[in-house]
Design an enzyme around this catalytic site. Structure first.
Site, PDB file in Angstrom:
ATOM      1  N   GLU A 118      48.938  15.327  53.168  1.00  0.00           N
ATOM      2  CA  GLU A 118      50.011  14.472  52.633  1.00  0.00           C
ATOM      3  C   GLU A 118      49.741  12.991  52.865  1.00  0.00           C
ATOM      4  O   GLU A 118      49.948  12.166  51.979  1.00  0.00           O
ATOM      5  CB  GLU A 118      51.356  14.863  53.239  1.00  0.00           C
TER       6      GLU A 118
ATOM      7  N   HIS B  81      61.820  23.125  58.150  1.00  0.00           N
ATOM      8  CA  HIS B  81      61.782  23.200  56.690  1.00  0.00           C
ATOM      9  C   HIS B  81      63.163  23.005  56.053  1.00  0.00           C
ATOM     10  O   HIS B  81      63.329  23.284  54.870  1.00  0.00           O
ATOM     11  CB  HIS B  81      61.262  24.562  56.235  1.00  0.00           C
TER      12      HIS B  81
HETATM   13  C1  LIG Z   1      52.142  19.406  56.192  1.00  0.00           C
HETATM   14  C2  LIG Z   1      52.485  20.596  55.393  1.00  0.00           C
HETATM   15  N1  LIG Z   1      52.254  20.594  54.064  1.00  0.00           N
HETATM   16  C3  LIG Z   1      52.551  21.675  53.317  1.00  0.00           C
HETATM   17  C4  LIG Z   1      53.102  22.781  53.890  1.00  0.00           C
HETATM   18  C5  LIG Z   1      53.447  23.987  53.029  1.00  0.00           C
HETATM   19  N2  LIG Z   1      52.544  25.083  53.363  1.00  0.00           N
HETATM   20  C6  LIG Z   1      52.873  26.015  54.268  1.00  0.00           C
HETATM   21  S1  LIG Z   1      51.654  27.066  54.560  1.00  0.00           S
HETATM   22  C7  LIG Z   1      50.630  26.329  53.442  1.00  0.00           C
HETATM   23  C8  LIG Z   1      49.263  26.860  53.225  1.00  0.00           C
HETATM   24  C9  LIG Z   1      48.495  26.887  54.496  1.00  0.00           C
HETATM   25  O1  LIG Z   1      47.292  27.555  54.341  1.00  0.00           O
HETATM   26  P1  LIG Z   1      46.329  27.846  55.552  1.00  0.00           P
HETATM   27  O2  LIG Z   1      46.288  26.678  56.472  1.00  0.00           O
HETATM   28  O3  LIG Z   1      45.048  28.317  55.007  1.00  0.00           O
HETATM   29  O4  LIG Z   1      47.042  29.000  56.377  1.00  0.00           O
HETATM   30  P2  LIG Z   1      47.427  30.465  55.879  1.00  0.00           P
HETATM   31  O5  LIG Z   1      48.789  30.359  55.289  1.00  0.00           O
HETATM   32  O6  LIG Z   1      46.391  30.907  54.930  1.00  0.00           O
HETATM   33  O7  LIG Z   1      47.472  31.296  57.121  1.00  0.00           O
HETATM   34  C10 LIG Z   1      51.272  25.249  52.862  1.00  0.00           C
HETATM   35  C11 LIG Z   1      50.706  24.376  51.831  1.00  0.00           C
HETATM   36  C12 LIG Z   1      53.367  22.732  55.275  1.00  0.00           C
HETATM   37  N3  LIG Z   1      53.948  23.758  55.921  1.00  0.00           N
HETATM   38  N4  LIG Z   1      53.040  21.652  56.006  1.00  0.00           N
END
Ligand SMILES: Cc1ncc(C[n+]2csc(CCOP(=O)(O)OP(=O)(O)O)c2C)c(N)n1
Ligand SMILES: [Mg+2]
Lengths: 333, 326
Positions: free
Chosen positions: B60, B129
């Site tokens: 972000e 959230h």
């Molecule tokens: C700073 C931030 N941006 C966006 C999100 C929304 N979000 C939650 S999980 C996620 C994907 C994360 O993927 P990864 O780090 O690969 O973990 P996984 O869910 O695959 O375990 C996103 C974009 C968030 N929680 N925090």
């Protein structure tokens, strides 16, 4: 013989183990899977709300790595943390009750699925902002170094976290100050709908360690014993020399990102391919190989089933979260 | 007039402005191939290609800053935060870069950027959230802060935001996307700083924005049964703020209740209360009332979540206090 899920496991050089070592780890993985399946069912019945991120398919990562820790060691995790919490020693009952938002929940119904915390087992969360918890983990490791208490901190994050500042800064400080930490990237190859190649110019998160002069490791996460052995090396390094390690474990989530994600960005074939490498099936076959009787495995499985059914019943029968007690500031309630 | 959802209204606004101006592009997590985490950018990638609908990694601070830099040299970015909760990772770029650049550069570099995404408490997603951050951004000179409550307002205000030559914080209601409303087929824009009467009435002025407008509408229906005729004023933009429409209403009703889903201390309602007493003290027949969420991080359990947020009954109680009925 019944396998928990699909039938085939890819042949692979097996890491030496024993029934005594593997059986409890298989049990934990199975309990986590059954717990999450039960949670998914309750979610679809409207008994659990909000976001529910399942780790199904990735169980060998948290179970194998936490098996390399001592109870005093700290674990810091993301919102996809039911398995890590269970592997760290938190019972299924308070986890399930938390998902149900009940008074008997691990954090009294205040946190929900994404925010499990437990002081007695040194489980430091349950964090919802991607990457934000990596510096927190470095902070716990900083405290261990400060107090010279011999503890190690393990921090889990996704492949998607490798692109955010919280990770970069946590990594950099861990290296600079030589903190006793193991940073584990659970590379399940997608962050939400984004495959790794659309997140990172170089698809190897562990390489980030090089610029910091930090030790690194990278391997597949479908063999729980291999995970345990390799993480044990990193944990030893942290405990003995106080040096951090960045570890990338390649794995796969069988389900969508959360319950609301149908996962249309992956082909059926791809998902099937990974299901064939199911870490639970692998562990079960290995148990037979190293001499556990089929009947004994089945007894263990029945025991797991009873444990999870009990946790669901406990959650269902528990009273709703209490008339609101705010925990905003200590001493101010 | 067509009846479309709040989500579609936003989608149309972006689509039309992207057709109109080749400098407008959309950037954010899952905006392209996934069609948006909340499907607001549905179909835009297909229509405009990867050049103008840019999927980002989770970064972000990085992509908010990329947006500001691109805006310095003439592009018109629409930066989507998957939710405004994650804008806290990028707040340095919004406050220290976007909001200050024009002044800091002696009027050379204006920043025509829109930061947009879902905001406000959602359902059972826990404290990290689920929160209202408009009061944070409304504090900052250099930003416009926009919170549409209907599909009509969403479209007209987003088009204005995209054409605005300065940074705009555009906060959509996370629980409003599915709500439908009438939207004209012909093009229209809604200027910033112009509020809207969402329900005329004579006994009490309710000031609310985003989802709280709908809580107030429901409360007003209940109040009508008690013989109380509430007027609902939706400022639509908190910065600039249409104090005139609020004060004109208060001059008519003599009572003012401000309903916001944010926390009470230093919440935007406090600013409105100040403006009301400053500009129409003589018209007030009772102290200004505020209805806010409790002063706590959002709990997860549904019963607790409902307990801490403003409900219809809380609005009714505040109105009755303002009318000295209880
Ligand atoms: C700073 C931030 N941006 C966006 C999100 C929304 N979000 C939650 S999980 C996620 C994907 C994360 O993927 P990864 O780090 O690969 O973990 P996984 O869910 O695959 O375990 C996103 C974009 C968030 N929680 N925090
Ligand atoms: Mg991932």
């Amino acid at each position: 013989m019944t396998l928990p899920d699909s039938a085939r496991v890819e042949p692979e050089q097996a890491v030496p183990t024993t029934v005594d070592e593997l059986a409890p780890l298989y049990r934990q993985m199975l309990a986590i899977r059954r717990m999450e399946e039960a949670a998914a069912k309750a979610y679809s019945q409207g008994k659990i709300g909000g976001f529910l991120h399942l780790i199904i398919g990735q169980e060998a990562v948290c179970v194998g790595s936490i098996a390399a820790l001592k109870p005093d060691d700290y674990v810091v995790a993301t919102y996809r943390e039911h398995g890590h919490a269970y592997a760290k020693g938190i019972a299924a009952r308070p986890i399930m009750a938390e998902l149900y938002g009940k008074k008997t929940g691990l954090v009294k119904g205040l946190g929900g699925s994404m925010h499990l915390f437990d002081k007695p087992t040194n489980f430091l969360g349950g964090h919802g902002i991607v990457g934000g918890h990596v510096p927190l983990a470095a902070g716990a490791a900083f405290a261990s170094k400060y107090r010279n208490d011999g503890r190690v901190t393990v921090c889990y994050f996704g492949d998607g976290a490798a692109t955010i500042g919280g990770f970069a800064e946590g990594l950099s400080l861990s290296a600079l100050w030589k903190l006793p930490i193991v940073l584990i990237c659970e590379n399940n190859q997608y962050s939400m709908g984004t495959p790794l190649y659309r997140s990172l110019a170089v698809e190897d998160v562990s390489l980030r360690a090089l610029a910091h002069g930090m030790a690194r490791d990278r391997f597949d996460g479908d063999d729980v014993i291999r995970v345990k052995r390799r993480i044990a090396e990193a944990v030893d390094r942290a405990r003995v020399t106080g040096e951090p390690t960045l570890v990338e474990i390649v794995t796969y989530r069988f389900r969508g990102h959360s319950m609301s994600d149908p996962g249309l960005y992956r082909t059926k074939e791809e998902v099937e391919e990974w299901r064939r490498r199911d870490p639970l099936n692998r562990a079960r076959l290995r148990l037979l190989e190293v001499g556990m009787a089929e009947a004994a495995i089945e007894a263990l499985e029945a025991d797991v089933k009873a444990e999870i059914e009990d946790s669901v019943k406990f959650a269902e029968d528990s009273a709703p979260a209490d008339a609101y007690t705010p925990y905003v500031m200590k001493g101010a309630q | 007039m067509a009846v479309i959802s709040y989500r579609e209204a936003l989608n149309q606004a972006m689509r039309e402005e992207m057709e109109r101006d080749a400098n407008v592009f959309v950037m954010g997590e899952e905006v392209g191939h996934y069609n948006g985490a909340y499907k607001v950018t549905q179909g835009l990638l297909q229509r405009f290609s990867e050049r103008r609908v840019v999927d980002t990694p989770i970064a972000e601070m990085g992509f908010a800053g990329v947006g500001v830099g691109a805006a310095m040299v003439g592009l018109r970015p629409i930066i989507e935060f998957m939710t405004w909760n994650f804008s806290l990772v990028a707040i340095d770029q919004i406050v220290n870069s976007a909001a200050k650049m024009f002044q800091m550069s002696g009027g050379q570099f204006n920043i025509p950027i829109v930061f947009r995404g879902p905001s406000g408490p959602a359902v059972q997603v826990g404290s990290q959230h689920s929160q209202a951050l408009e009061s944070w951004y409304a504090h900052v000179p250099g930003l416009s802060v926009v919170l549409p409550s209907t599909a009509y307002d969403a479209k007209g205000l987003l088009k204005t935001a995209i054409r605005d030559d300065n940074p705009v914080v555009f906060m959509e209601g996370e629980t409003l996307y599915g709500m439908t409303g009438e939207v004209p087929e012909a093009e229209y824009l809604i200027p910033f700083g112009v509020g809207d009467i969402k329900r005329p009435g004579k006994d009490v002025t309710l000031v609310a924005w985003s989802r709280m407008v709908h809580v107030c509408l429901e409360a007003a229906r209940e109040l009508a049964k008690q013989g109380i005729d509430a007027e609902i004023v939706d400022p639509r933009t908190l910065r600039p703020l249409d104090t005139a429409i609020i004060c004109d209403s208060v001059k008519k009703t003599g009572r003012c209740v401000i309903v916001e889903v944010g926390w009470p201390q230093a919440g935007f309602g406090a600013e409105i209360a100040y403006q009301v007493q400053r500009q129409c003290l003589d018209a007030l027949d009772a102290p200004v009332e505020r209805v806010c969420s409790d002063d706590v991080p959002m709990p997860y359990a549904k019963n607790l979540e409902d307990e801490v947020q403003p409900q219809v009954k809380d609005v009714i109680a505040a109105v009755r206090r303002a009318l000295y009925l209880d």
